[in-house]
Design a protein around this motif. Structure first.
Motif, PDB file in Angstrom:
ATOM      1  N   THR A  52       0.849  -1.185   0.000  1.00 10.15           N
ATOM      2  CA  THR A  52       0.000   0.000   0.000  1.00 10.15           C
ATOM      3  C   THR A  52       0.884   1.234   0.000  1.00 10.15           C
ATOM      4  O   THR A  52       1.712   1.433   0.891  1.00 10.15           O
ATOM      5  N   VAL A  53       0.735   2.031  -1.033  1.00  9.90           N
ATOM      6  CA  VAL A  53       1.512   3.264  -1.168  1.00  9.90           C
ATOM      7  C   VAL A  53       0.524   4.405  -1.325  1.00  9.90           C
ATOM      8  O   VAL A  53      -0.381   4.349  -2.153  1.00  9.90           O
ATOM      9  N   ASP A  54       0.712   5.416  -0.517  1.00  9.20           N
ATOM     10  CA  ASP A  54      -0.134   6.589  -0.600  1.00  9.20           C
ATOM     11  C   ASP A  54       0.302   7.421  -1.802  1.00  9.20           C
ATOM     12  O   ASP A  54       1.490   7.594  -2.059  1.00  9.20           O
ATOM     13  N   ILE A  55      -0.658   7.945  -2.553  1.00  9.74           N
ATOM     14  CA  ILE A  55      -0.328   8.755  -3.728  1.00  9.74           C
ATOM     15  C   ILE A  55       0.429  10.014  -3.340  1.00  9.74           C
ATOM     16  O   ILE A  55       1.256  10.529  -4.094  1.00  9.74           O
ATOM     17  N   GLY A  56       0.211  10.494  -2.121  1.00 11.33           N
ATOM     18  CA  GLY A  56       0.942  11.667  -1.644  1.00 11.33           C
ATOM     19  C   GLY A  56       2.419  11.385  -1.468  1.00 11.33           C
ATOM     20  O   GLY A  56       3.258  12.263  -1.663  1.00 11.33           O
ATOM     21  N   GLN A  57       2.785  10.172  -1.106  1.00 18.38           N
ATOM     22  CA  GLN A  57       4.191   9.810  -0.954  1.00 18.38           C
ATOM     23  C   GLN A  57       4.884   9.763  -2.305  1.00 18.38           C
ATOM     24  O   GLN A  57       6.081  10.028  -2.403  1.00 18.38           O
TER      25      GLN A  57
END
Length: 64
Positions: A52-57
């Motif tokens: 899971t990767v946040d788009i903000g990161q």
């Protein structure tokens, strides 16, 4: 004649419910519920988990 009538009444009467039958039916219901939950849990783990990767990161890596 009365003996024949009493024999017929005795033959027609329904058998009393058995405690064993109730225990067997309850055990089968519990077993089916447990087996169903195991099957449902087993099907979800077949797919590989994606990280899971946040788009903000991705767009702003320095911002927390």
């Amino acid at each position: 004649m009365d003996d024949t009538f009493e024999d017929l009444i005795h033959a027609v009467k329904a058998a009393p419910k058995s405690d064993r039958l109730g225990i067997v039916l309850a055990s089968l219901a519990i077993l089916a519920a447990v087996a169903g939950s195991v099957l449902l849990k087993g099907t979800g783990h077949d797919q590989s988990r994606q990280p899971t990767v946040d788009i903000g990161q991705i767009l702003h890596p320095g911002v927390v």
